[in-house]
Design a protein around this motif. Structure first.
Motif, PDB file in Angstrom:
ATOM      1  N   GLU A 143       1.982   7.442  -7.037  1.00 47.48           N
ATOM      2  CA  GLU A 143       1.108   8.201  -6.678  1.00 47.48           C
ATOM      3  C   GLU A 143       2.033   9.486  -7.254  1.00 47.48           C
ATOM      4  O   GLU A 143       1.418   9.938  -8.041  1.00 47.48           O
ATOM      5  N   ALA A 144       2.900  10.371  -6.205  1.00 44.09           N
ATOM      6  CA  ALA A 144       3.598  11.488  -6.505  1.00 44.09           C
ATOM      7  C   ALA A 144       4.149  11.463  -8.246  1.00 44.09           C
ATOM      8  O   ALA A 144       3.779  12.116  -9.043  1.00 44.09           O
ATOM      9  N   PRO A 145       5.137  10.256  -8.831  1.00 48.30           N
ATOM     10  CA  PRO A 145       5.706  10.938  -9.505  1.00 48.30           C
ATOM     11  C   PRO A 145       4.595   9.856 -11.293  1.00 48.30           C
ATOM     12  O   PRO A 145       5.071  10.973 -12.047  1.00 48.30           O
ATOM     13  N   LEU A 146       3.073   9.530 -10.657  1.00 50.04           N
ATOM     14  CA  LEU A 146       2.497   9.553 -11.162  1.00 50.04           C
ATOM     15  C   LEU A 146       2.123  10.878 -11.509  1.00 50.04           C
ATOM     16  O   LEU A 146       1.866  11.286 -12.887  1.00 50.04           O
ATOM     17  N   LYS A 147       1.569  11.502 -10.810  1.00 49.07           N
ATOM     18  CA  LYS A 147       0.976  12.920 -10.777  1.00 49.07           C
ATOM     19  C   LYS A 147       1.936  13.947 -11.604  1.00 49.07           C
ATOM     20  O   LYS A 147       1.265  14.518 -12.562  1.00 49.07           O
ATOM     21  N   VAL A 148       3.778  13.516 -11.555  1.00 45.65           N
ATOM     22  CA  VAL A 148       4.655  14.621 -12.056  1.00 45.65           C
ATOM     23  C   VAL A 148       4.596  14.684 -13.181  1.00 45.65           C
ATOM     24  O   VAL A 148       4.564  15.421 -14.349  1.00 45.65           O
ATOM     25  N   ALA A 149       4.310  13.179 -14.076  1.00 51.22           N
ATOM     26  CA  ALA A 149       4.435  12.623 -15.226  1.00 51.22           C
ATOM     27  C   ALA A 149       3.315  12.979 -16.046  1.00 51.22           C
ATOM     28  O   ALA A 149       3.294  13.967 -17.577  1.00 51.22           O
ATOM     29  N   GLN A 150       2.325  12.169 -15.323  1.00 48.63           N
ATOM     30  CA  GLN A 150       0.764  13.042 -16.080  1.00 48.63           C
ATOM     31  C   GLN A 150       0.675  14.594 -15.951  1.00 48.63           C
ATOM     32  O   GLN A 150       0.550  15.120 -17.314  1.00 48.63           O
ATOM     33  N   LYS A 152       0.789  -1.501  -0.024  1.00 45.34           N
ATOM     34  CA  LYS A 152      -0.154   0.118   0.083  1.00 45.34           C
ATOM     35  C   LYS A 152       0.886   1.422   0.098  1.00 45.34           C
ATOM     36  O   LYS A 152       0.374   2.346  -0.370  1.00 45.34           O
ATOM     37  N   GLN A 153       1.816   1.494   0.665  1.00 45.89           N
ATOM     38  CA  GLN A 153       3.049   2.064   0.404  1.00 45.89           C
ATOM     39  C   GLN A 153       3.565   1.941  -0.966  1.00 45.89           C
ATOM     40  O   GLN A 153       4.179   3.617  -1.246  1.00 45.89           O
ATOM     41  N   ALA A 154       4.156   1.247  -1.386  1.00 44.72           N
ATOM     42  CA  ALA A 154       4.735   1.653  -2.157  1.00 44.72           C
ATOM     43  C   ALA A 154       3.802   1.994  -3.633  1.00 44.72           C
ATOM     44  O   ALA A 154       3.754   3.083  -4.572  1.00 44.72           O
ATOM     45  N   ILE A 155       2.440   1.448  -3.262  1.00 47.34           N
ATOM     46  CA  ILE A 155       1.289   1.801  -4.461  1.00 47.34           C
ATOM     47  C   ILE A 155       1.306   4.057  -4.405  1.00 47.34           C
ATOM     48  O   ILE A 155       1.242   4.457  -5.101  1.00 47.34           O
ATOM     49  N   LYS A 156       0.953   3.851  -2.969  1.00 42.80           N
ATOM     50  CA  LYS A 156       1.065   5.397  -2.735  1.00 42.80           C
ATOM     51  C   LYS A 156       2.417   6.326  -2.742  1.00 42.80           C
ATOM     52  O   LYS A 156       2.303   6.998  -3.673  1.00 42.80           O
ATOM     53  N   ASP A 157       3.460   5.425  -3.161  1.00 45.61           N
ATOM     54  CA  ASP A 157       4.638   6.025  -3.192  1.00 45.61           C
ATOM     55  C   ASP A 157       4.275   6.527  -4.528  1.00 45.61           C
ATOM     56  O   ASP A 157       5.112   7.339  -5.760  1.00 45.61           O
TER      57      ASP A 157
END
Length: 447
Positions: free
Chosen positions: A347-354, A340-345
């Motif tokens: 999210e930020a790079p995905l947000k940056v890329a998107q 769960k922490q890895a998935i949460k971690d």
């Protein structure tokens, strides 16, 4: 008992004068034919003249001869009477001595059979007492089997309270059922043997009573014959009994008399031997049944011990697996938290890329170029999205694995509880109850 001594006998005294008949003397009547005779027709019917001298002498001779003949007959009669009296006295003495000897012999015979009957009565009484003691042993042994039967049936009922997983027909239940069947068979055998002992004791008492009646008759007869043997000619209590000199129609013969007592003793001896054999049989039955019950008890105890050892081993293995399962549950929970922490971690790079892609989509005109940066951003988003999906899928798998582990934990805990319950029933209920199993001496009827 009167001593049947041999009395001296003697032959009748010989006669002093031999007995013989005297010759008859012939007398001739003298005829009165002389000149002085009174013979004639006028004196034919009576006599008036005197007797002649010769007639007088003839008359005297006739008186002498008659006196001699009478004395001789009297003397002969007197001698015959004396001889007859002496012979009768000797005969009476001889017959009395013979009767006394016969009574003495009869007393010996009566005493012999009386002693034999008394010995048989005493032997039968002693044997009946011994058989009664064996009967008491049978009753004690029969009562003692109630405890094993109660224990075995209680064990079966207690083991019915095991949980379904352990509610199996194992070796313990098989041995318990065999024990219950064995106890029932032993009880039936003891009951039959007890009834046989009761019947044999009754037969012993019946034949003992028959022998006692015969012995009582022998004692009475012995006393009567002993009293008769003591009678003699000088006894004061003797008298005439004319009607006694006859045989009773119901009187027995010496053969039937002896056979009667012999048959009574034979039948009593036969029953005594049967009683002895029955006592030996009872002893063997009690010994064998006690041994069989104790052997079966040992077999049941051994099966209980083995079964408890198996359940203890199974319980330990379940506890070991539960311990590992609990550790794995903890590790899996940590793994799920890490996923769960890895998935949460991610999210930020995905947000940056998107966000980069979104912002670059506003580039004007020709500047909206598919440059390497654009391709890299798109591949970055795809990679991040794929990584997140993989992490989510793994998270789902981890959560399913955690649920499986929880189910396994519950199952293991339930099985451990079932095993603990089974161990408690077998060890604390059944085996503890079986410590009250009777010992061999009690099962054999000695206690």
């Amino acid at each position: 008992m009167a001593q049947s001594g041999v009395l001296l006998t003697r032959e009748p005294a010989p006669q002093a004068v031999p007995v013989s008949e005297l010759p008859m003397k012939v007398y001739e009547a003298a005829l009165n034919t002389g000149p002085d005779s009174s013979c004639g027709l006028a004196t034919a019917g009576f006599r008036t003249a005197k007797y002649l001298t010769e007639e007088w002498h003839q008359h005297n001779y006739a008186q002498y001869h008659q006196a001699f003949a009478d004395r001789d007959g009297s003397e002969r009669c007197r001698h015959e009477s004396q001889s007859l009296a002496a012979y009768a006295a000797a005969l009476a003495q001889r017959t009395q001595e013979d009767s006394t000897a016969k009574l003495g012999q009869r007393l010996q015979d009566t005493h012999f059979w009386k002693a034999e009957l008394q010995r048989e009565i005493e032997d039968l009484a002693a044997e009946t007492d011994l058989l009664a003691a064996q009967k008491v042993r049978l009753e004690r042994a029969l009562d003692a089997t109630e405890v094993p039967y109660t224990i075995a049936t209680d064990n079966l009922q207690c083991r019915e309270r095991r949980q379904p997983a352990d509610l199996v027909r194992d070796q313990v239940e098989t041995e318990l059922l065999k024990e219950v069947e064995l106890i029932r068979n032993v009880q039936e055998l003891l009951k039959r043997t007890l009834m046989q002992a009761v019947n044999q004791m009754q037969l012993n008492r019946d034949h003992k009573q028959i022998c006692e009646m015969d012995w009582s008759d022998k004692v009475e007869t012995y006393n009567i014959d002993d009293k008769c043997g003591r009678y003699n000619n000088q006894s004061t209590n003797i008298q005439f009994h004319p009607s006694s000199s006859k045989f009773e129609e119901s009187a027995s013969t010496p053969e039937t008399w002896a056979k009667f007592s012999h048959d009574n003793i034979y039948r009593a001896e036969r029953e005594r031997l049967a009683s002895i054999n029955l006592r030996l049989l009872i002893d063997n039955i009690l010994h064998d049944t006690a041994e069989d019950l104790r052997l079966q008890c040992a077999a049941v105890d051994e099966a209980f011990a083995k079964r408890c050892e198996e359940m203890e081993d199974a319980k330990h293995k379940l506890e070991h697996h539960l311990k590992k399962t609990l550790k794995e549950i903890g590790d899996q929970e940590n793994n799920i938290a890490a996923l769960k922490q890895a998935i949460k971690d991610k999210e930020a790079p995905l947000k940056v890329a998107q966000t980069r892609l979104y912002d670059r989509s506003f580039r004007p005109n020709v500047e909206l170029c598919r440059d390497p940066a654009q391709f890299r951003l798109i591949s970055e988003v795809e990679e991040l999205t794929e990584s997140i999906e993989s992490l989510k899928q793994k998270l789902l798998e981890a959560e399913q694995s955690l649920r499986n582990l929880e189910d396994t934990r519950m199952s293991l805990e339930k099985e451990i509880a079932v095993k603990s319950n089974s161990i408690f029933i077998d060890r604390q209920k059944c085996m503890a109850h079986r410590t009250r199993y009777p010992v061999v001496l009690k099962l054999a009827g000695y206690q």
